[in-house]
Design an enzyme around this catalytic site. Structure first.
Site, short mmCIF file in Angstrom:
data_model
loop_
_atom_site.label_atom_id
_atom_site.label_comp_id
_atom_site.label_asym_id
_atom_site.label_seq_id
_atom_site.Cartn_x
_atom_site.Cartn_y
_atom_site.Cartn_z
N TYR A 120 -1.21 -3.62 -7.00
CA TYR A 120 -0.99 -4.34 -5.73
C TYR A 120 -2.31 -4.39 -4.94
O TYR A 120 -3.01 -3.37 -4.80
CB TYR A 120 0.11 -3.66 -4.90
CG TYR A 120 0.10 -4.20 -3.48
CD1 TYR A 120 0.64 -5.46 -3.22
CD2 TYR A 120 -0.53 -3.51 -2.45
CE1 TYR A 120 0.56 -5.99 -1.94
CE2 TYR A 120 -0.60 -4.04 -1.18
CZ TYR A 120 -0.07 -5.28 -0.93
OH TYR A 120 -0.15 -5.82 0.32
N GLY A 121 -2.58 -5.52 -4.34
CA GLY A 121 -3.84 -5.81 -3.66
C GLY A 121 -4.44 -4.68 -2.84
O GLY A 121 -5.55 -4.23 -3.11
N SER B 81 -0.90 -3.25 10.91
CA SER B 81 -0.55 -4.25 9.90
C SER B 81 0.65 -5.07 10.33
O SER B 81 1.61 -4.54 10.89
CB SER B 81 -0.21 -3.56 8.59
OG SER B 81 -1.25 -2.71 8.23
N ALA B 82 0.57 -6.37 10.05
CA ALA B 82 1.69 -7.29 10.27
C ALA B 82 2.13 -7.40 11.74
O ALA B 82 3.31 -7.52 12.03
CB ALA B 82 2.87 -6.93 9.37
N CYS B 83 1.17 -7.34 12.65
CA CYS B 83 1.45 -7.60 14.07
C CYS B 83 0.85 -8.94 14.47
O CYS B 83 0.66 -9.21 15.66
CB CYS B 83 0.85 -6.52 14.96
SG CYS B 83 1.83 -5.04 15.05
N GLY B 84 0.50 -9.76 13.48
CA GLY B 84 0.01 -11.10 13.80
C GLY B 84 -1.49 -11.19 13.98
O GLY B 84 -1.96 -12.06 14.69
N ASP C 213 -9.16 -9.37 9.59
CA ASP C 213 -8.67 -8.03 9.25
C ASP C 213 -9.67 -6.91 9.52
O ASP C 213 -9.27 -5.84 9.95
CB ASP C 213 -8.25 -8.00 7.77
CG ASP C 213 -7.37 -6.81 7.42
OD1 ASP C 213 -6.51 -6.45 8.25
OD2 ASP C 213 -7.53 -6.24 6.33
N THR D 211 -3.66 -12.15 11.68
CA THR D 211 -4.13 -13.41 11.08
C THR D 211 -3.75 -14.58 11.98
O THR D 211 -4.54 -15.50 12.18
CB THR D 211 -3.54 -13.57 9.66
OG1 THR D 211 -3.89 -12.40 8.91
CG2 THR D 211 -4.10 -14.78 8.95
N HIS E 282 -10.45 -1.89 11.94
CA HIS E 282 -9.36 -2.74 11.44
C HIS E 282 -9.12 -3.84 12.48
O HIS E 282 -8.12 -3.79 13.20
CB HIS E 282 -8.13 -1.84 11.25
CG HIS E 282 -7.00 -2.49 10.52
ND1 HIS E 282 -5.71 -2.01 10.58
CD2 HIS E 282 -6.95 -3.55 9.69
CE1 HIS E 282 -4.91 -2.76 9.83
NE2 HIS E 282 -5.64 -3.70 9.28
N ARG F 3 0.85 -1.19 0.00
CA ARG F 3 0.00 0.00 0.00
C ARG F 3 0.89 1.24 0.00
O ARG F 3 1.98 1.23 0.55
CB ARG F 3 -0.90 0.03 1.24
CG ARG F 3 -1.99 -1.01 1.22
CD ARG F 3 -2.90 -0.89 2.42
NE ARG F 3 -2.24 -1.28 3.66
CZ ARG F 3 -1.70 -0.48 4.54
NH1 ARG F 3 -1.75 0.84 4.36
NH2 ARG F 3 -1.13 -0.94 5.62
N LYS G 53 -9.52 -2.35 1.99
CA LYS G 53 -9.19 -1.18 2.80
C LYS G 53 -9.98 0.06 2.34
O LYS G 53 -10.40 0.87 3.16
CB LYS G 53 -7.69 -0.88 2.69
CG LYS G 53 -6.81 -2.05 3.09
CD LYS G 53 -6.98 -2.43 4.52
CE LYS G 53 -5.91 -3.43 4.95
NZ LYS G 53 -6.09 -3.85 6.33
N ASP H 210 0.06 -19.80 22.72
CA ASP H 210 0.06 -19.45 24.14
C ASP H 210 -0.66 -18.12 24.41
O ASP H 210 -0.97 -17.81 25.57
CB ASP H 210 1.50 -19.42 24.67
CG ASP H 210 2.06 -20.83 24.81
OD1 ASP H 210 1.36 -21.68 25.40
OD2 ASP H 210 3.17 -21.09 24.28
N SER I 122 4.81 -10.31 0.47
CA SER I 122 4.11 -11.20 -0.47
C SER I 122 2.87 -11.79 0.21
O SER I 122 2.81 -11.87 1.45
CB SER I 122 5.04 -12.29 -0.97
OG SER I 122 5.63 -12.98 0.11
N ARG I 123 1.90 -12.19 -0.57
CA ARG I 123 0.58 -12.48 -0.02
C ARG I 123 -0.04 -13.76 -0.54
O ARG I 123 0.29 -14.22 -1.64
CB ARG I 123 -0.37 -11.33 -0.41
CG ARG I 123 0.04 -9.96 0.13
CD ARG I 123 -0.39 -9.81 1.56
NE ARG I 123 0.06 -8.57 2.16
CZ ARG I 123 -0.61 -7.94 3.13
NH1 ARG I 123 -1.74 -8.41 3.57
NH2 ARG I 123 -0.12 -6.84 3.66
C1 OXD Z 1 -2.76 -4.37 6.02
C2 OXD Z 1 -3.36 -5.52 5.37
O1 OXD Z 1 -1.79 -3.83 5.50
O2 OXD Z 1 -4.27 -6.11 5.98
O3 OXD Z 1 -3.24 -3.99 7.10
O4 OXD Z 1 -2.99 -5.85 4.25
MN MN Z 2 -4.97 -5.04 7.69
#
Ligand code: OXD
Ligand code: MN
Length: 584
Positions: free
Chosen positions: A197-198, A248-251, A277, A253, A226, A69, A206, A495, A368-369
């Protein structure tokens, strides 16, 4: 072809502007998927993966300059700058239409325009909303098929209504200098150009489900956040739901698809994924807050996804999945850093270059996704398609903080919880372009996604709190505290359930807590450590509040809050109260 005159008129106007050679109206059928897949493979836009190992899976590479993004080129375009607020890029609405209109002129010449009607939210829900995306990219069509309920189902849902979000995407030359992701919330319109890009081009995600939807939510009395949504089932079979907002990308998923530690699995605990998400939140007839995941798939970060970190995600993307910018193996399967300890001896990297483990570069792009259907997730909740969604017991905020934030704490009440969310911070990662590893304040993880003035957004949160008769409790977590060697102290992953169980015990009034200046902290004995390598003293350390760090923290919070000229009085008062409690 569909009969809605508002859709027809708008498509005609956009076609007159972009001048495609053909217009294809997508119906979402299987025949359509096969036809478009074949075409994309024949032009090289997509590569068919090994159909025996990864049935229905495709591979795609984006341009090297188009891998994330682009917040610097993402705009909220309104009549008044004040409506976009201090944290969004703003463009005057008419100026933006003029500027992008010139770029769109003739942009689809020699190309096909695909008309993608889609629903955000279950097709059976009165709360769901329709968007239509026009695009010249088959990659976008095939991704939107996975990420949304798409095609005839959406046009049937829309009927003859004029209420749909108008999205226009043209790939054009993928020129980063002329890349724009523009939102016109006053017109229910999204214009995206020069990216493929997605996050920039799957306009339902988003752009609609967060930026436009947050604007709509404020007007209509609901919230677009979010947030992941998960259910924790106890051994009696009762399920309670938690939403969580992390940058984003703090886990997100990983947490959404958590697998309980063995001991808990044996006791009968289960975690169910509703979303990873985005959450749309409404007040239910029972006075609780209810959450729906508007998406139909997962657009997950591939690197780091493994049978250890997130088996459910890995199992979800074994069929009908699109992989973008990962590494391609000679046997037509895929690989990425952190998938396992067996990198392929030779492969083709995300830049289409031969790669070996000695190449000295990453085989897969860090952002990458995989785009995978939610219904393939082994732990998908049976409430995933529920028109009303699920009732929320707890809202959890969090981020990556090496030192300051304890493992978990509970806010004193909703208003304090809004303050905790408003001052949330995290280290940046590769999901957005820009520097990596810098601490940035990211209120409610919505900084890049709030479609209006963030001062008004805080106000909306406060107002919602007053309107929800039985609001969820608000917590903050930090899985990422590090020791002197910079290593994570808390084991994380499965955990984390131990912390979620404390959170739910608090919601159910089953456990006491210790009042601290920043909120309610667990008594260390109340978080079960049996089966971990952590001892009670280490946990006490994870729950401790370091006064020096917090003195710095409140200074930094002051600088952050000063940015909002529309900061609600309640937030100012919360800040002063925190300082007083800390004695600084
Ligand atoms: C983000 C995503 O960047 O979900 O938050 O792709
Ligand atoms: Mn997100």
């Amino acid at each position: 072809m569909y009969n809605n005159i508002y859709v027809k008129d708008w498509v005609e106007q956009m076609a007159a502007l972009t001048q495609p050679d053909n217009i294809v109206w997508c119906d979402g059928s299987e025949e359509e998927r096969e036809r478009l897949t074949k075409e994309a493979i024949s032009t090289g836009e997509m590569i068919e993966l090994n159909q025996e190992v990864l049935p229905g899976c495709l591979y795609h590479r984006t341009a090297e300059n188009d891998v994330a993004r682009v917040e610097g080129r993402t705009f909220i375009c309104t009549e008044k700058k004040e409506d976009a607020g201090p944290t969004n890029n703003w463009m005057d609405k008419s100026a933006a239409y003029a500027k992008l209109g010139a770029l769109y002129a003739g942009a689809m010449k020699g190309r096909t325009m695909y008309v993608i009607p889609y629903i955000m939210g279950p097709a059976s829900s009165e709360f769901s909303k329709v968007g239509i995306e026009l695009t010249d990219s088959i990659y976008v069509v095939l991704n939107m098929r996975i990420m949304t309920r798409m095609g005839k189902v959406a046009m049937d849902f829309l009927g003859d209504s004029a209420h749909f979000i108008k999205g226009l995407h043209a790939k054009k030359d993928v020129d980063p200098e002329n890349r724009y992701i523009c939102h016109f919330p006053e017109d229910n319109t999204i214009w995206s150009i020069n990216s493929a890009y997605g996050g920039n081009v799957l306009l339902g995600k988003k752009c609609f489900a967060l930026r436009i939807a947050s604007w709509l939510g404020r007007q209509e009395g609901w919230m677009a956040e979010h947030m992941l949504i998960l259910g924790v089932e106890n051994p009696k079979g009762d399920v309670q739901y938690i939403t969580a907002a992390f940058p984003s990308a703090c886990g997100k998923t990983n947490l959404a698809m958590l697998i309980p530690p063995k001991k808990y699995e044996e006791m009968g605990y289960k975690v169910w994924t509703v979303g990873d998400d985005i959450a749309w939140l409404r007040i239910g007839k029972d006075g609780r807050l209810w959450a729906v995941n508007p998406e139909a798939g997962f657009f997950g970060v591939a690197p780091g996804t493994s049978m250890k970190s997130n088996p459910n995600a890995l199992l979800t993307c074994q069929k009908d999945t699109i992989f973008t910018n990962v590494c391609l193996k000679p046997d037509g399967t895929v690989w990425w850093e952190g998938m396992d300890k067996n990198p392929p001896a030779q492969a083709i990297d995300w830049l289409d270059k031969p790669w070996t483990p000695d190449s000295g570069v990453k085989a897969a792009h860090p952002n990458s996704r995989f785009t995978a259907p939610a219904k393939h997730c082994p732990c998908i909740s049976d409430k995933f398609e529920d028109p009303n969604g699920v009732p929320v017991s707890a809202i959890v905020f969090g981020g990556r903080r090496a030192k300051v934030a304890p493992l978990v704490y509970q806010s004193f009440d909703w208003e304090h919880g809004v303050f905790v969310g408003a001052t949330m911070a995290s280290e940046t990662t590769a999901a957005a372009t820009g520097a990596v590893g810098v601490v940035r304040r990211d209120p409610m993880a919505m900084l890049p996604f709030c479609g209006y003035n963030m001062g008004d957004y805080f106000k909306h949160w406060l107002e919602m709190g007053k309107k929800i008769p039985n609001p969820p409790k608000i917590f903050n977590v930090n899985w990422f505290r590090t020791n002197e060697e910079g290593k994570f102290i808390w084991p994380g992953f499965g955990d984390n359930l131990r912390v979620l169980l404390w959170i739910l015990a608090r919601c159910n009034g089953e456990v006491d807590a210790v009042e601290s200046p920043i909120g309610y902290l667990p008594k260390a004995e109340d978080i079960d450590l049996d089966g971990t390598d952590i001892d009670l003293d280490t946990l006490k350390g994870l729950l401790s509040i370091d006064m020096d760090s917090w003195t710095e923290e409140v200074k930094d919070q002051a600088a952050h809050l000063a940015k909002f000229e529309k900061l609600p009085e309640e937030i100012k008062a919360q800040y002063e109260a925190l300082k007083k409690r800390l004695g600084v």
